[in-house]
Design a protein around this motif. Structure first.
Motif, PDB file in Angstrom:
ATOM      1  N   ALA A  26     -45.162  82.927  -4.581  1.00 18.62           N
ATOM      2  CA  ALA A  26     -45.012  81.748  -3.728  1.00 18.62           C
ATOM      3  C   ALA A  26     -43.688  81.684  -2.993  1.00 18.62           C
ATOM      4  O   ALA A  26     -43.633  81.264  -1.836  1.00 18.62           O
ATOM      5  N   CYS A  27     -42.607  82.077  -3.648  1.00 22.54           N
ATOM      6  CA  CYS A  27     -41.273  81.875  -3.055  1.00 22.54           C
ATOM      7  C   CYS A  27     -41.083  82.545  -1.691  1.00 22.54           C
ATOM      8  O   CYS A  27     -40.480  81.940  -0.788  1.00 22.54           O
ATOM      9  N   PRO A  28     -41.537  83.782  -1.492  1.00 16.91           N
ATOM     10  CA  PRO A  28     -41.371  84.381  -0.164  1.00 16.91           C
ATOM     11  C   PRO A  28     -42.069  83.590   0.937  1.00 16.91           C
ATOM     12  O   PRO A  28     -41.529  83.423   2.037  1.00 16.91           O
ATOM     13  N   LEU A  29     -43.275  83.074   0.637  1.00 12.23           N
ATOM     14  CA  LEU A  29     -43.994  82.279   1.629  1.00 12.23           C
ATOM     15  C   LEU A  29     -43.272  80.972   1.899  1.00 12.23           C
ATOM     16  O   LEU A  29     -43.162  80.523   3.045  1.00 12.23           O
ATOM     17  N   GLU A  30     -42.782  80.363   0.826  1.00 19.44           N
ATOM     18  CA  GLU A  30     -42.057  79.109   0.938  1.00 19.44           C
ATOM     19  C   GLU A  30     -40.797  79.281   1.785  1.00 19.44           C
ATOM     20  O   GLU A  30     -40.516  78.480   2.685  1.00 19.44           O
ATOM     21  N   THR A  31     -40.046  80.336   1.527  1.00 21.64           N
ATOM     22  CA  THR A  31     -38.808  80.573   2.259  1.00 21.64           C
ATOM     23  C   THR A  31     -39.085  80.870   3.733  1.00 21.64           C
ATOM     24  O   THR A  31     -38.381  80.388   4.629  1.00 21.64           O
ATOM     25  N   ALA A  32     -40.119  81.654   3.991  1.00 22.71           N
ATOM     26  CA  ALA A  32     -40.478  81.970   5.373  1.00 22.71           C
ATOM     27  C   ALA A  32     -40.906  80.720   6.127  1.00 22.71           C
ATOM     28  O   ALA A  32     -40.580  80.547   7.313  1.00 22.71           O
ATOM     29  N   ARG A  33     -41.647  79.837   5.455  1.00 21.79           N
ATOM     30  CA  ARG A  33     -42.079  78.592   6.101  1.00 21.79           C
ATOM     31  C   ARG A  33     -40.873  77.707   6.427  1.00 21.79           C
ATOM     32  O   ARG A  33     -40.786  77.133   7.520  1.00 21.79           O
TER      33      ARG A  33
END
Length: 325
Positions: free
Chosen positions: A79-86
């Motif tokens: 989840a964290c990579p998607l969260e950071t990219a968003r």
């Protein structure tokens, strides 16, 4: 990553209740200093930023400010990579307001490994701009902070943090309005919440549109919904590589990807990219090297979801290519 729903702690209920009560009077209805969410509520824990600066959570980071706070760890592959990219998209939309009247904080839940140096590399990999701080500190104190913000559930703490709560907390400490929302919300909606709503709409929008220009609403397919919520933070279809106009890129444009990639390879890549990277699949490793060593996260897709996503990428590629003729 997977949401469970144990009984929520009192702190979270209190925060959400006050948010609702504040909304009755309109955002910004509470006078400065009237908020119960002050220094006696928030732990004023010491933190260190990715820039090496020592800061106090209440005094230096949130007092009298509009903020976005989330909790990550840099070794996260889901989840964290998607969260950071968003959130990077949100920062781009807010522009130079970040660090001036909106402040963004990503706090590590793995401080033993996420040193300021590690967080600095992580911030650089995602091209985080000024005003967005990545922070680390004492694990017990960070856990206390998570409890106060209502994003720590005892039943979700397992090895490797896999099931940590990934909610985003946004708030205006001065007015006392705090809301827990999804970090995977549409980036424009998130930017509007922190840039306009939490400021009581005092900052005018830079863009002016009329209703005649509003897009027509339509039903979204399962594949398009998946793409928008799982993929769009790092990829486009026909829009070019994300961040191509800046230094580095997060992910490739996926126009025509169903033709340029073997179907079996693409299917497996969407289902288990972490396993393919562990096996050092040549194409997977080449993509990793090209895109700043940012690993494709495991999106936890089942077979039907993978098929729906591929179908959408195929259909959208045809639509974009047809529109360019």
């Amino acid at each position: 990553m997977h949401e469970h729903h144990p009984k929520r702690p009192f702190d979270l209920l209190a925060l959400l209740l006050f948010a609702v009560l504040s909304l009755v009077g309109g955002p910004g209805s509470a006078a400065a200093g009237d908020s119960p969410w002050g220094a006696d509520y928030f732990p004023n824990i010491p933190l260190v930023s990715h820039e090496g600066k020592s800061l106090r959570f209440f005094d230096d980071l949130i007092k009298d400010k509009v903020v976005m706070v989330n909790f990550i760890y840099t070794s996260c592959r889901e989840a964290c990579p998607l969260e950071t990219a968003r959130l990077r998209q949100v920062q781009k939309l807010l522009g130079d307001r970040v660090g001036k009247d909106v402040f963004m904080y990503s706090i590590s839940i793995d401080p033993k490994n996420d040193t300021p140096e590690v967080l600095k590399k992580y911030a650089e990999a995602y091209h985080a701009g000024p005003g967005w701080l990545f922070l680390t500190g004492n694990e017990e104190e960070i856990t206390l902070l998570r409890k106060k913000l209502g994003v720590y559930y005892e039943g979700m703490q397992i090895d490797n943090f896999r099931d940590h709560n990934i909610s985003l907390v946004i708030g205006n400490q001065r007015t006392g309005i705090w809301v827990k929302t999804s970090p995977f919300e549409n980036s424009h909606v998130l930017a509007d919440k922190v840039g306009s709503w939490l400021h009581n709409w005092k900052t005018p929008s830079k863009s002016r549109s009329d209703y005649a220009q509003a897009p027509e609403l339509r039903n979204l397919s399962r594949g398009e919904t998946l793409f928008r919520t799982r993929c769009a933070a790092c990829h486009s279809i026909g829009g070019g590589d994300i961040l191509q106009s800046e230094k580095g890129e997060i992910g490739p444009d996926l126009l025509g990807v169903t033709r340029t990639r073997d179907r079996a390879w693409l299917t497996r890549w969407l289902a288990e990219p972490d396993q393919m990277l562990a096996e050092k699949d040549p194409l997977a490793m080449a993509l990793l090297a090209k895109y700043n060593n940012l690993q494709m996260p495991n999106l936890s897709l089942n077979q039907l979801e993978v098929e729906a996503l591929i179908e959408y990428m195929e259909e959208e590629s045809r639509r974009v290519e047809q529109s360019r003729k």
